[in-house]
Scaffold this motif. Structure first.
Motif, short mmCIF file in Angstrom:
data_model
loop_
_atom_site.label_atom_id
_atom_site.label_comp_id
_atom_site.label_asym_id
_atom_site.label_seq_id
_atom_site.Cartn_x
_atom_site.Cartn_y
_atom_site.Cartn_z
N ASP A 1 1.29 -0.99 -0.46
CA ASP A 1 0.09 0.16 0.00
C ASP A 1 0.80 1.26 -0.05
O ASP A 1 1.18 1.52 0.69
CB ASP A 1 -0.98 0.33 1.25
N PRO B 1 1.76 5.42 -1.21
CA PRO B 1 0.87 6.73 -1.91
C PRO B 1 0.36 6.71 -3.07
O PRO B 1 -0.69 6.96 -3.61
CB PRO B 1 1.25 7.49 -1.09
N TRP B 2 1.36 6.38 -3.68
CA TRP B 2 0.81 7.31 -5.16
C TRP B 2 0.85 6.46 -5.67
O TRP B 2 -0.14 5.96 -7.68
CB TRP B 2 2.29 6.81 -6.56
N HIS C 1 -2.47 5.20 -5.14
CA HIS C 1 -3.86 5.90 -4.87
C HIS C 1 -4.11 7.62 -6.06
O HIS C 1 -4.88 7.63 -4.83
CB HIS C 1 -3.71 6.67 -3.46
N THR C 2 -3.08 6.96 -6.90
CA THR C 2 -3.71 8.45 -7.39
C THR C 2 -3.59 8.36 -9.12
O THR C 2 -2.41 7.63 -8.82
CB THR C 2 -3.10 9.80 -6.99
N SER D 1 6.58 10.54 -8.09
CA SER D 1 7.38 9.14 -7.43
C SER D 1 8.05 8.12 -8.71
O SER D 1 9.33 7.57 -7.61
CB SER D 1 6.08 7.86 -7.36
N LEU E 1 10.40 7.32 0.36
CA LEU E 1 8.56 6.78 0.90
C LEU E 1 8.86 8.87 0.98
O LEU E 1 7.60 9.15 1.55
CB LEU E 1 8.57 6.13 1.63
N GLU F 1 6.81 12.10 -0.10
CA GLU F 1 6.00 12.81 1.17
C GLU F 1 6.43 14.16 1.03
O GLU F 1 5.84 15.34 1.20
CB GLU F 1 5.74 12.62 2.22
#
Ligand code: SF4
Length: 358
Positions: A20, A22-23, A25-26, A35, A48, A52
């Motif tokens: 999981d 962050p990149w 989720h977009t 990223s 990471l 952020e």
């Protein structure tokens, strides 16, 4: 192995095993691009926090384009390969100024951005727009070479072409985004370079490397990196005025590592030397050097880059305050230690400053 089965295996494996991040989720191309550039040559765990920080500081391509390069480099500090940060900044300006802020929307257009090669363009095109174009990175080379038993040198032009053609032929008609992310994740977590998890692998029955015990031999990469040894002697010129210390630093402008970052006066020699030997060899004007007070010389610090092994020593030299403004020191900028904190610096320099001045 049948091509459809291969793609199905990747998609099923990815659905169960993906991390999981962050990149994922977009489908914002700017964030995906960030990223991808940050993660080149960098492990996810290390990249990471940088991702952020960048998203927080520059949430849009406009924010990044309007930043000054020094701030971008400062935020990038510690990731290495600083040309990536400079290209990132230049490409953001290109999108903002030349394309009126409209991010390129397909593979061919993405290739026009500075620093965006085939891999990054295909990653953005497929992850953000689901365009049917295959990513080919080190993970993909490894998985394909092993599963299909291909022994062509991946560092050769012929190998690059062969793998690119195969990778594109394997792409399913739908879900190019999931499939591309899946094959890279599969290479990163399952079919790893040293210890592939063959025991619990969905490819096992059709994998040539597994069937023939060739996991260690594939992929084939013939080109060897030539490592260059370099010996850096940093002269830290400092003076005191009104009870405050000032250190001489220099912006690196040459076409070399760390361009755009700040370090000290650098003398590069074929071997390590003492401060006295360095000064003697340079033959600088006695009128100048007779007023210098030679301070401590550090131990040698080793700093390893992909193609270079650097050994650096730091030589402290106190100079009279009035010399700082002379022609001899015109390449240096003298800063108080708290001003240096905000300058972009190579990690080697940052660590030394932290240990000795902050
Ligand atoms: S069986 Fe082993 S070598 Fe083959 S794909 Fe799976 S992990 Fe990689």
């Amino acid at each position: 192995m049948d091509k459809h089965l291969f793609a199905d295996n990747i998609l099923n494996w990815y659905a169960k095993n993906k991390r999981d991040l962050p990149w994922r989720h977009t489908n914002n191309p700017y964030l995906i691009w960030l990223s991808e550039v940050i993660l080149q040559q960098t492990r996810v765990k290390q990249g990471l926090p940088y991702y952020e920080k960048f998203v927080e500081t520059y949430p849009t391509v406009k924010d990044l384009a309007e930043a000054d390069e020094q701030s971008v480099l400062r935020l990038w500090q510690g990731l290495g390969y600083y040309s990536r940060a400079r290209n990132l900044h230049a490409a953001a300006k290109f999108v903002h100024e030349e394309l009126e802020g409209k991010f390129p929307e397909d593979y061919q257009e993405l290739l026009k951005m500075k620093g965006v090669g085939k891999y990054t363009a295909s990653a953005i095109a497929s992850f953000a727009y689901n365009e049917k174009v295959a990513v080919v990175d080190g993970n993909v080379f490894r998985v394909l070479a092993r599963v299909f038993g291909i022994a062509t040198d991946i560092a050769s032009h012929k190998g690059a072409k062969e793998f690119e053609v195969l990778a594109n032929s394997l792409l399913p008609d739908q879900q190019a985004d999931e499939y591309n992310q899946g094959i890279m994740e599969f290479g990163a977590l399952q079919c790893t370079p040293q210890k592939p998890n063959c025991m619990y692998c969905p490819m096992q029955s059709g994998c040539v490397a597994f069937q023939q015990g060739k996991q260690k031999e594939l992929p084939v990469k013939i080109k060897k990196l030539k490592i260059k040894n370099r010996y850096f002697h940093y002269l830290i010129f400092e003076y005191q005025k009104n009870g405050e210390v000032f250190l001489g630093m220099k912006e690196r402008t040459a076409k070399d590592i760390w361009s755009g970052l700040y370090d000290f006066w650098l003398e590069e020699k074929p071997a390590l030397q003492t401060t006295e030997a360095l000064l003697g060899e340079n033959g600088w004007d006695d009128k100048l050097t007779s007023k210098w007070v030679i301070g401590k010389q550090s131990v040698a610090y080793k700093h390893i880059l992909t193609h270079q092994r650097i050994q650096a020593t730091f030589h402290h030299i106190e100079i009279p305050a009035e010399q700082a403004g002379t022609e001899f020191f015109s390449d240096l900028h003298f800063f108080k230690p708290d001003e240096i904190v905000d300058l972009p610096k190579p990690v080697l320099i940052d660590n030394y400053l932290n240990k000795n001045f902050f």
